[in-house]
Design a protein around this motif. Sequence first.
Motif, PDB file in Angstrom:
ATOM      1  N   ARG A  78      -7.237  -2.606   1.010  1.00 50.62           N
ATOM      2  CA  ARG A  78      -6.420  -2.319  -0.684  1.00 50.62           C
ATOM      3  C   ARG A  78      -4.746  -2.852  -0.626  1.00 50.62           C
ATOM      4  O   ARG A  78      -4.211  -2.748   0.366  1.00 50.62           O
ATOM      5  CB  ARG A  78      -6.726  -0.818  -0.728  1.00 50.62           C
ATOM      6  CG  ARG A  78      -6.105  -0.248  -1.845  1.00 50.62           C
ATOM      7  CD  ARG A  78      -6.133   1.227  -1.766  1.00 50.62           C
ATOM      8  NE  ARG A  78      -5.438   1.868  -3.059  1.00 50.62           N
ATOM      9  CZ  ARG A  78      -5.096   3.064  -3.136  1.00 50.62           C
ATOM     10  NH1 ARG A  78      -5.075   4.021  -1.997  1.00 50.62           N
ATOM     11  NH2 ARG A  78      -4.516   3.354  -4.142  1.00 50.62           N
TER      12      ARG A  78
ATOM     13  N   ASP B  77      -1.128  -3.353  -0.661  1.00 52.61           N
ATOM     14  CA  ASP B  77      -0.246  -2.271  -0.248  1.00 52.61           C
ATOM     15  C   ASP B  77      -0.308  -1.177   0.658  1.00 52.61           C
ATOM     16  O   ASP B  77       0.355  -0.245   0.713  1.00 52.61           O
ATOM     17  CB  ASP B  77       0.494  -1.682  -1.509  1.00 52.61           C
ATOM     18  CG  ASP B  77       0.936  -2.741  -2.427  1.00 52.61           C
ATOM     19  OD1 ASP B  77       1.726  -3.887  -1.862  1.00 52.61           O
ATOM     20  OD2 ASP B  77       0.761  -2.526  -3.824  1.00 52.61           O
ATOM     21  N   THR B  78      -1.564  -1.283   1.385  1.00 56.03           N
ATOM     22  CA  THR B  78      -1.965  -0.191   2.331  1.00 56.03           C
ATOM     23  C   THR B  78      -2.165  -0.949   3.744  1.00 56.03           C
ATOM     24  O   THR B  78      -2.487  -2.054   3.815  1.00 56.03           O
ATOM     25  CB  THR B  78      -2.988   0.396   1.919  1.00 56.03           C
ATOM     26  OG1 THR B  78      -4.319  -0.386   1.925  1.00 56.03           O
ATOM     27  CG2 THR B  78      -2.881   1.418   0.549  1.00 56.03           C
TER      28      THR B  78
ATOM     29  N   GLN C  59       0.001   7.631  -5.362  1.00 57.19           N
ATOM     30  CA  GLN C  59      -0.751   6.942  -6.594  1.00 57.19           C
ATOM     31  C   GLN C  59      -1.906   8.090  -7.244  1.00 57.19           C
ATOM     32  O   GLN C  59      -2.553   8.759  -6.055  1.00 57.19           O
ATOM     33  CB  GLN C  59      -1.459   5.822  -6.337  1.00 57.19           C
ATOM     34  CG  GLN C  59      -0.429   4.745  -6.226  1.00 57.19           C
ATOM     35  CD  GLN C  59      -0.890   3.395  -6.406  1.00 57.19           C
ATOM     36  OE1 GLN C  59      -2.085   3.317  -6.613  1.00 57.19           O
ATOM     37  NE2 GLN C  59       0.013   2.151  -6.315  1.00 57.19           N
TER      38      GLN C  59
ATOM     39  N   LEU D 146      -5.008   7.939  -7.719  1.00 55.55           N
ATOM     40  CA  LEU D 146      -6.290   7.297  -7.235  1.00 55.55           C
ATOM     41  C   LEU D 146      -6.189   8.119  -5.776  1.00 55.55           C
ATOM     42  O   LEU D 146      -7.161   8.745  -5.430  1.00 55.55           O
ATOM     43  CB  LEU D 146      -6.475   5.833  -7.024  1.00 55.55           C
ATOM     44  CG  LEU D 146      -7.840   5.735  -6.073  1.00 55.55           C
ATOM     45  CD1 LEU D 146      -8.980   6.016  -6.928  1.00 55.55           C
ATOM     46  CD2 LEU D 146      -7.803   4.160  -5.939  1.00 55.55           C
ATOM     47  N   ASP D 147      -5.283   7.996  -5.105  1.00 54.18           N
ATOM     48  CA  ASP D 147      -5.024   8.784  -3.785  1.00 54.18           C
ATOM     49  C   ASP D 147      -5.001  10.284  -3.721  1.00 54.18           C
ATOM     50  O   ASP D 147      -5.495  10.816  -3.128  1.00 54.18           O
ATOM     51  CB  ASP D 147      -3.445   8.286  -3.041  1.00 54.18           C
ATOM     52  CG  ASP D 147      -3.853   6.750  -2.739  1.00 54.18           C
ATOM     53  OD1 ASP D 147      -3.423   6.096  -3.610  1.00 54.18           O
ATOM     54  OD2 ASP D 147      -3.730   6.512  -1.571  1.00 54.18           O
TER      55      ASP D 147
ATOM     56  N   ALA E 275       0.583   3.770  -2.721  1.00 49.60           N
ATOM     57  CA  ALA E 275      -0.864   3.845  -2.106  1.00 49.60           C
ATOM     58  C   ALA E 275      -0.809   3.990  -0.746  1.00 49.60           C
ATOM     59  O   ALA E 275      -0.106   3.676   0.245  1.00 49.60           O
ATOM     60  CB  ALA E 275      -1.530   2.398  -2.726  1.00 49.60           C
ATOM     61  N   LEU E 276      -1.861   4.963  -0.344  1.00 51.90           N
ATOM     62  CA  LEU E 276      -1.852   5.456   1.159  1.00 51.90           C
ATOM     63  C   LEU E 276      -3.280   5.315   1.738  1.00 51.90           C
ATOM     64  O   LEU E 276      -3.000   4.784   2.840  1.00 51.90           O
ATOM     65  CB  LEU E 276      -1.424   7.066   1.115  1.00 51.90           C
ATOM     66  CG  LEU E 276      -0.149   7.577   1.004  1.00 51.90           C
ATOM     67  CD1 LEU E 276      -0.070   8.994   1.196  1.00 51.90           C
ATOM     68  CD2 LEU E 276       0.778   6.803   2.005  1.00 51.90           C
ATOM     69  N   LEU E 277      -3.923   5.629   0.920  1.00 46.25           N
ATOM     70  CA  LEU E 277      -5.520   5.499   1.615  1.00 46.25           C
ATOM     71  C   LEU E 277      -6.021   4.063   1.606  1.00 46.25           C
ATOM     72  O   LEU E 277      -5.655   3.177   0.570  1.00 46.25           O
ATOM     73  CB  LEU E 277      -6.583   6.410   0.786  1.00 46.25           C
ATOM     74  CG  LEU E 277      -6.093   8.030   0.600  1.00 46.25           C
ATOM     75  CD1 LEU E 277      -6.969   8.590   0.032  1.00 46.25           C
ATOM     76  CD2 LEU E 277      -5.991   8.384   2.116  1.00 46.25           C
TER      77      LEU E 277
END
Lengths: 360, 498
Positions: free
Chosen positions: A182, A184-185, B227, B229-230, B431-433
Amino acid sequence: MHMNHFSKASVLTLISVLTFVIGWELYWRSQHLALSYNDDESLWAHTRKEIYQTSPSRPVLIGSSRVKFDLDLAAWQRVTGEKPVQLALVGTSPRPLLNDLANDPNFKGTVIIDVTEGLFFTPDGSFPEREATKRVEFYPKWSLSQQLSFHINHLLEDHLYFLDEERLSLQPLLTDLPIPPRPDTWGGPKFPKEFSVTRFDRQNVMTDAMVADTSIQNQVKAMWLEIGSHSPKQGVDGPLLTAILNSVKQSVDRIRARGGKVIFVRMPSDGPFREAEKMGYPREKYWDRLLAHTQTAGIHFEDYPVLSKYQCPEWSHLAPKDAITFTEDFIPILQQKTGWPINVNGAKVPATTASLSTHQ
Amino acid sequence: MVFNSYSFALFFVLLLVLHNLPLPWKVKKVNLLLASYLFYALWNPPFILLLWLSTVVDFYAARLISREQRPMPRKLLLTISLVLNLGMLSYFKYGGFLLENFTLLLSSVGIAFQAVKPDIILPVGISFYTFVTLSYTLDVYRRKTDPEPSFLNFALFVTYFPHLVAGPIVRPEDLIPQFRKPHRATSQQMTWGLFLLSLGLFMKVVVADTLLASSADTVFGVPFPVQPLDAWMGVMAFSGQIFCDFAGYSTCAIGISLCLGFILPDNFRYPYAAIGFSDFWRRWHITLSTWLRDYLYIPLGGNRKGNVRTYINLMITMLLGGLWHGASWNFVIWGGLHGIFLCAERLIREWTGQRQRSFAGKNQADPGLTESMAQASMVPVSLNGKFRDFGLALLTLLLVDITWVFFRAPDFGSAMKILLCMLGVIPDGPALLTSLDILKVSSVTVVLIACHWLMRDSSLVQLGKRMPWWLLSLIWTGMLILLILTQKSSNSFIYFQF
């Protein structure tokens, strides 16, 4: 409910699962992976129990991965007659462990602290600090039930290759799936399975495949570059650095006040990794200041030809064969530097390249 | 000892062997009781004293209550039992919380008071076994049940290890009669029990701990916005995690008990296919919701004292139900939200019922029209029954998921931050996930909803009977292989902390 129905299902299930387990174990054995123990909180807690019988010949080792790869515990035992207590944690800061030892009134032993600047000088609450704190907090909560589970697990781990949570369990297998990332992750580094194994005494050693195969070494190097691209380029500075140094000094002083002994060590690194470390953590600003601030002796690999003659296959850790000679050379230097009563069986003290001020 | 540990596997095998030896029934019960104490003591041995205290006091209090005919002494004896049980629960679970809020209250009126933070360790399972013993004393007081003459049977009822630390919350009639006569699992019970144990462990170790926990921990663990979504994925991950963790424990407990020949009550019935909140509470943690209904909601007056009192009683029950889960205002908010949703649902039902009745009165000649009117009042578009129900179930799940935000978040501010991220009010967090995290969470959520929906009017045992034996074996094998692949996971169950 038909008895036949469920009985037949259970028998077939048993046969299928046993077949799978045997096949899975044989498959991993055929992949030339060495047996590895889970370096989890229980193994750490089991090792932590041994800190009360330490001496300069049997020190407690804390730090990050380098001291786990570079000091060969069997070689140490051959030289001194005793085996160190390996408490270092991969990818973490040793400061919570140092604090834990300082807070334990019954600990009066010897501590060797491995300094990897990018991990050592991380602020409270950062990932390397949090991960080490988790282990420290787990130890007093290690229940009788968990201890029993640990010993049963040990019996199984002694014989089964596939019981390798870090490399062969569902989570790392899922991570190996070719799923587009994904934007930016970052899911963290993915080291090749052949990189290293953990022994029951918590020493890490590179596998034969890793030592022999430069393509695997290159994969690990690529991981270091990836980690570097997600890490701060410059180390902490100003009041934050002073606060870290103060907390380390406080811990060191408390151990010494009880009769304990402390020394810092800087293990080898080379190539672009070392260059990046020099840029982000200049020696005079971090290493030298740490020794001066805490008034503690230190051994930096670059000060001794016998310690700096090695080449790290992936820029950051020594190969197993080198770790043995490194350890054999390290012990007399430690003895000379500190004057500690270490039982050295006839080892020679190598010459130094620089005369360092000894703070002890 | 947790079910997902090697120590439990060894314990369970030894106990099964012991339980199936040709020994007198009383000896087997003593074995079970001692094993249950061992099971509990391996966590923290001193806390076993609390369990003994609760057992002894309630056994004798119930006996005396039953013998006593005069109302006042009966009330006094009941009060002693309530004070002891609720006192222990309050001290260990709410001591710190009460002190913290008392300090805040004093400082809000200008009184500077600095209390020493109490260092209280919560004994595992205290909320569960307190409710078990309370139900016994209250039932004897109400003369709903006779006191158990055998101390061994009573002690085993309280301490029986499968339900001891995280339920199901058993009632005297659930277990005590089973301890009175010899029980041994039939081969069907044994195999089905082992299947349930495998299923429960699969839900806990594979789904909750391995596929979902890290995403939920990541999203709820960061101090900054993420975000949308996250945020949604984190909440959905926790929604699946808490179900698989807790229902997994109950399924293990029921399976383990069945292997010993004892039947425990169901605790979950596909709650994520619930249509509305009253339906949800008939499917989620059933033994707690029925306990709260029987010992709190109905004694408060239930729905017998008019509409306003019904709503007040509902709110009190849900707020206290929330507080039962933990000493935090977030749990109170969680319970409060469920209370509000239950009240709103009741209002809608009353309103649509009235409209239906008045419409039916006017249109007696056309009953089909009445039906379509009722549908239209629930959903704005005309849909067929199954489709409409599925839509309502998804709406219910959406609202349930919103309540989970308060349940999981460490504090109110964090919960609001996640909610604002979910609503897109804070759209610019990082975004993290990873793709894998999102794939895991969304796949599990879809499969979970599908399973709950398809099974909502059925039961596992019915499905097991209908399924070809080889298919049952295939599913069982798949679960066990994934369990073995996941390897050891000795993570504690979420509900242990309650």
